[in-house]
Scaffold this active site. Structure first.
Site, PDB file in Angstrom:
ATOM      1  N   ASP A 176      -5.287   0.714  -3.003  1.00  9.99           N
ATOM      2  CA  ASP A 176      -5.307   0.717  -1.542  1.00  9.99           C
ATOM      3  C   ASP A 176      -4.674  -0.570  -1.018  1.00  9.99           C
ATOM      4  O   ASP A 176      -5.072  -1.670  -1.413  1.00  9.99           O
ATOM      5  CB  ASP A 176      -6.757   0.832  -1.057  1.00  9.99           C
ATOM      6  CG  ASP A 176      -6.867   1.148   0.426  1.00  9.99           C
ATOM      7  OD1 ASP A 176      -5.888   0.922   1.165  1.00  9.99           O
ATOM      8  OD2 ASP A 176      -7.939   1.601   0.840  1.00  9.99           O
ATOM      9  N   HIS A 196      -5.196   4.385  -0.140  1.00 10.87           N
ATOM     10  CA  HIS A 196      -6.136   4.430   0.979  1.00 10.87           C
ATOM     11  C   HIS A 196      -6.618   5.848   1.264  1.00 10.87           C
ATOM     12  O   HIS A 196      -7.752   6.055   1.670  1.00 10.87           O
ATOM     13  CB  HIS A 196      -5.458   3.858   2.226  1.00 10.87           C
ATOM     14  CG  HIS A 196      -6.398   3.549   3.340  1.00 10.87           C
ATOM     15  ND1 HIS A 196      -7.375   2.594   3.248  1.00 10.87           N
ATOM     16  CD2 HIS A 196      -6.516   4.082   4.586  1.00 10.87           C
ATOM     17  CE1 HIS A 196      -8.046   2.523   4.387  1.00 10.87           C
ATOM     18  NE2 HIS A 196      -7.545   3.432   5.213  1.00 10.87           N
ATOM     19  N   SER A 230     -12.738   3.421   6.253  1.00 13.74           N
ATOM     20  CA  SER A 230     -11.827   2.359   6.671  1.00 13.74           C
ATOM     21  C   SER A 230     -12.509   1.494   7.740  1.00 13.74           C
ATOM     22  O   SER A 230     -13.554   0.910   7.480  1.00 13.74           O
ATOM     23  CB  SER A 230     -10.514   2.961   7.165  1.00 13.74           C
ATOM     24  OG  SER A 230      -9.509   1.991   7.252  1.00 13.74           O
TER      25      SER A 230
END
Length: 726
Positions: free
Chosen positions: A649, A687, A563
């Site tokens: 995501d 995610h 991320s």
């Protein structure tokens, strides 16, 4: 099978910002439903599959090792809430677990000692007498390729269970309500929910949050049980695009607390639940730069709000205020601001307070014992002691206001997660459970260290490191993990999967770089906005230090981040490619300039306080453009790169790593498309990646096998792994 990496079409899109032209050849990959986009992602997956096919046996071996070390049929330590003990179960051969409860014994000397299951309990038997299965997640996941449990909450009369689920990975949850007296689902269905679920004390109403088009939690609703979602009452709507909202209940159950917060500012409202239809009151109006949170406590027989705030200093102070609207000048200090101690959180109980804090980059638990006759209502103030060079300690599940114990969690990178109950009266720690690791695991076989690397500006960056004591002499392969954003601290943690690397002779380290919160608010401030480059140079400094100290070599050190940590990895790839033998970027935020220029994208506006607003400020545009991984790919040599993403995501869109890899291929000086760069896209996940523990183990085995090959450790079994314990 493909004989060369896929080549994405170049379809130039030109935009102008602050008088500068920006050409983006691969923005067309954002069209998620375009058949050309799907075909390109599938082609990248096919290339990745071909290039890693020879690792299939190693992947299976790693999966088998993770499985062999895991007690698959297991039980969490029960937590008491009112008249029940609540716990979760896992089952051998099943992807998901179940949430359960059993009645608690009447109050007495042992009423806070959690029950223990029979040693011979099996999958098909209750773990404890009187077990009631509240939710079996395997049943809920049936027929869905992806499944994620969101929040769950039991009403205060113990009758209703509200829970939320996501079946495609976009983190928009659907809420249902189960009547625990009949086992039946109520007709109530609430869709599009994000975040937690909060019951009113009378059990008639359920509060929840929804998001706007940019995936910002902007509204709080009250749902009356037995009605339709369309009839729900809007409690609060946040119109400032930088702010998100959330709602909870004080541990005392006296107040509902509604928070609206940005990255730098907070405003809280409260409602006295003795009058559930009363008026919400603003505790302290928002002032730019002032962050605070409140919790109800009873000190010296008086109802007060505890206020954890930064009005007197960046590392926060714990104050006291009346149970009424009170501006900052009315907050009386209970724990004054100390620049050497970052106060993170406060939990209030009938007889004590627990402050979660950190000092010198380590977490700490601080207990304030309450006494009616003590000065200021505080009878004592001390730290719960722990003996370890590097460790993580934190408050666990403690739902009862009147409980005499504190449930806490402790772990290191060698000691598995451990659950303790701390008796405040006797000051004794009782170990309730340490996560079992099968196969003859012994924490003493590993050594842990806290190292310090010097950054280019002289700042000392902490490193947490773990390795086997009997590792080969001299430098060993090493995986360096980093994040560095949002003031999130990556504290030392244990991983069963990591043992597959350690037991082959590698080491693992965490670079506690700026942008995180490990060393207080200044650590965060010096790694965001116009100081973001410190995050990247800190990571590189940690890698250099580990090489200089003889732990590893530049050829065998790998970097990993996910991320915002994927942005770190992408920037490091451009700035310091020769320092790493390979890089793993998971759901990486690598196209930051495009994202921050588009206020309609998920999370962009609330992120201005983290990264800056390049659309409005040319200096911010230039600064981000100078480090954005996608924009700064060049024809230089890069180490092998594995980029992992998910199609659904909503936090970091798949298009970012897809574009990044396309540009990496385009700029290969050899014209071969950089065959060592791989893109792996999960086509039915979000995610957090795939759902289900076995799927997650296979997914991690894929990454670990790739890394072990980069380290030169792909051959041979892991030493020291015995068979599962009998």
């Amino acid at each position: 099978m493909p004989d060369a990496p896929p080549v994405a079409d170049r379809r130039p899109l030109t935009s102008t910002h602050h008088g500068q032209q920006r050409v983006d050849d691969y923005e067309w990959l954002r069209a998620k439903d375009d058949p050309d986009v799907r075909a390109h992602l599938e082609a990248e997956n096919a290339w990745t599959q071909q290039q890693t096919a020879h690792l299939a046996d190693l992947r299976q071996t790693i999966f088998d090792e993770i499985k062999a070390r895991t007690l698959e049929t297991d039980l969490s330590v029960p937590t008491r809430q009112r008249g029940y003990w609540y716990y979760s179960r896992s089952f051998e051969g099943k992807e998901y677990g179940a949430s359960c409860r059993v009645p608690a014994a009447v109050d007495g000397p042992d009423s806070w000692t959690p029950p223990e299951p029979a040693e011979d309990s099996t999958v098909d038997q209750p773990a404890l007498p009187g077990e009631e299965v509240l939710l079996d997640l395997n049943d809920l996941a049936e027929g869905h390729e992806f499944f994620s449990m969101g929040a769950s909450a039991v009403s205060l009369d113990d009758r209703y269970l509200a829970y939320s689920t996501d079946t495609n990975g976009d983190e928009r949850y659907t809420v249902r309500v189960k009547d625990l007296t009949t086992g039946e689902l109520l007709p109530d269905v609430v869709e599009g929910v994000l975040g937690g679920l909060t019951w009113s004390p009378d059990g008639r109403d359920l509060y929840y949050a929804t998001v706007d088009a940019s995936w910002r939690a902007d509204k709080i609703w009250r749902h009356r049980i037995g009605t339709m979602q369309g009839d729900d009452e809007l409690v609060h709507a946040e119109t400032d695009g930088r702010f998100w909202v959330g709602l909870g209940r004080s541990r005392s159950d006296r107040f509902l607390l509604l928070a609206a917060g940005s990255k730098t500012t907070t405003e809280m409202r409260f409602l006295d639940t003795r009058d559930p239809d009363g008026t919400w009151q603003v505790f302290a109006e928002r002032r730019e730069g002032i962050e605070y949170e409140i919790e109800h406590a009873v000190i010296g027989g008086e109802d007060v709000f505890l206020v954890l705030h930064n009005a007197t200093g960046p590392d926060f102070e714990l104050g006291i205020a009346p149970v009424s609207p009170t501006p900052a000048d009315g907050w009386r200090a209970l724990i004054p601001h100390d620049p050497a101690v970052r106060l993170d959180n406060v939990d209030a109980f009938a007889g004590h307070l627990v402050v979660s804090q950190r000092s010198d980059s380590l977490t700490q638990l601080r207990v304030l014992e309450l006494g009616a006759d003590a000065e200021g209502g505080i009878a004592d103030d001390y730290l719960v002691p722990f003996e370890a060079e590097v460790y993580t300690v934190g408050v666990g599940s403690n739902p009862a206001f009147d409980q005499p114990t504190i449930r806490l969690g402790f772990t290191t990178m060698a000691v598995p997660p451990s659950v303790y109950d701390y008796d405040v009266a006797t000051r004794e720690l009782a170990l309730r459970r340490r996560t079992p690791v099968l196969g003859g695991y012994d924490p003493d076989d590993y050594e842990e260290h806290r190292l310090w690397a010097e950054a280019p500006d002289g700042e000392l960056v902490p490193i947490s490191l773990v390795a086997r004591r009997d590792r080969p002499a001299g430098p060993v392969p090493l995986l360096l993990y980093g994040y560095g954003a949002y003031e999130l601290s990556i504290d030392p943690y244990f991983s069963v999967a990591r043992l597959c690397m350690l037991d082959r002779g590698a080491a693992f380290a965490i670079a506690h770089v700026r942008g995180g919160g490990e060393r207080g608010r200044r650590w965060y401030d010096n790694g965001k906005l116009g100081h973001k480059r410190n995050t990247f140079s800190d990571f590189a400094a940690c890698a250099r230090h580990l090489v200089q100290e003889g732990w590893t070599t530049h050829e065998t050190i790998l970097g990993e981040g996910g991320s915002a940590g994927g942005l770190l990895i992408g920037a490091v790839a451009n700035l310091y490619p020769a320092q790493f033998g390979g890089l793993v970027a998971q759901v990486p935020f690598v196209d930051i300039l495009t994202t921050m220029l588009d206020a309609t994208l998920p999370l962009t506006v609330p992120e201005y306080d983290e990264w800056g607003n390049p659309e409005d400020d040319p200096a911010v545009f230039d600064y981000i453009a100078g480090y954005a991984p996608y924009d700064n790919v060049t024809s230089q040599e890069y180490p092998p790169i594995l980029a992992e993403t998910s199609l659904n995501d909503t936090r970091v869109l798949y298009v970012e790593p897809a574009k990044w890899v396309a540009r990496l291929r385009e700029t290969d000086p050899d014209g071969a498309g950089r065959p060592g760069v791989l893109l792996k896209t999960e086509m039915s996940a979000g995610h957090g990646g795939v759902s289900g523990r076995y799927k997650a183990w296979h997914d991690r085995a894929f990454s670990l096998a790739w890394m072990l090959e980069r380290m030169g450790l792909a051959e041979g079994p892991a030493p020291g792994l015995a068979g599962p314990a009998e």
